[in-house]
Design an enzyme around this catalytic site. Structure first.
Site: not given
Length: 261
Positions: A143, A156
């Site tokens: 990401s 995350y």
């Protein structure tokens, strides 16, 4: 070099980026091990659809990636049934947003387990056979949050930064064995989850959906357009190609210039 007949395992491939990637690879005649949050009946039906539409071999499994023992058994079974995992795509991931001081430990543990530790286990199981045959492709879906941070995303960001680091280490260890290991770092991707966020913003801020979409996207990235999941799938396919054989250890943004700022 043809990829037809190779075997790809894609975690989290019953929806979103994973499903789009499965379609892209299946079009090349690549056999698939599908995995995701679906019942056995739903997953097996999806696998059968891929078989019928693309003429490939398929396998479905809905193993909980938080369960290390079950995950290792899943990998052993997939390798036994399919012969090898030639192309490994670690895509599965979950999210929870909350400040560090109140972030639930259980959420932290689940995110690290699914977004990071599961990739370690799938790679550890896949690499020996790749090394033996002198060819393999590993693509970890990271990401932009593997490159930069955002508030309230401690677990995350930690997991995605970890995936980028794991990718680099594996690339170094596998470089002389015909195996490439890369990470893809998407920004905004056009998925139902994001659309729900856009609709909520439109209602809260009294905006049209188009205005809300523009506001959400450009708050982070310069290009006012989300990435289509199929674009990520096409990038995975490129990284599996002979053209990309010297691309390894990279973390490739596909983020509308989010990380260029």
């Amino acid at each position: 070099m043809t990829l037809k007949g190779k075997v790809s395992l894609i975690t989290g491939s019953t929806s979103g980026i994973g499903l789009a990637t499965a379609h892209v690879l299946a079009e090349q005649g690549i056999n698939l091990v599908l995995h995701g949050l679906a019942s056995d009946a739903e997953g097996n039906k999806l696998a059968q659809q891929f078989q019928q539409n693309y003429g490939i071999e398929t396998l479905f499994d809905n193993t909980d990636l938080k369960d290390e023992t079950a995950l290792i058994a899943f990998m052993d079974n997939a390798i036994e049934q399919m012969g090898a995992i030639d192309i490994l795509v670690n895509n599965a991931g979950i999210q929870h947003t909350e400040s560090i001081d109140t972030f639930p430990a259980s959420k932290w543990n689940d995110i690290i387990a699914i977004n990071l530790s599961a990739a370690f286990h799938t790679m550890q199981k896949s690499i020996p056979k790749m090394r033996e045959q002198g060819w393999g492709r590993i693509v970890n879906i990271a990401s932009v949050h593997g490159l930069v941070a955002s508030a309230n995303k401690s677990a995350y960001c930690a997991a995605k930064h970890g995936i980028v680091g794991l990718t680099k280490v594996a690339a170094l260890e596998c470089a002389e064995h015909g195996i490439t290991v890369n990470a893809i770092c998407p920004g905004w991707v056009d998925t139902p989850l994001i659309n729900n966020q856009i609709n909520a913003m439109a209602g809260n801020d009294k905006l049209t959906v188009k205005q809300a979409k523009y506001k959400l996207i450009t708050a982070k990235q310069a290009l006012p357009e989300m990435t289509d999941p199929l674009q990520v799938g096409e990038l995975v396919l490129f990284l599996c190609s002979n053209t990309a054989r010297t691309i390894t250890g990279s973390a490739i943004p596909i983020d509308g210039a989010w990380t260029a700022q």
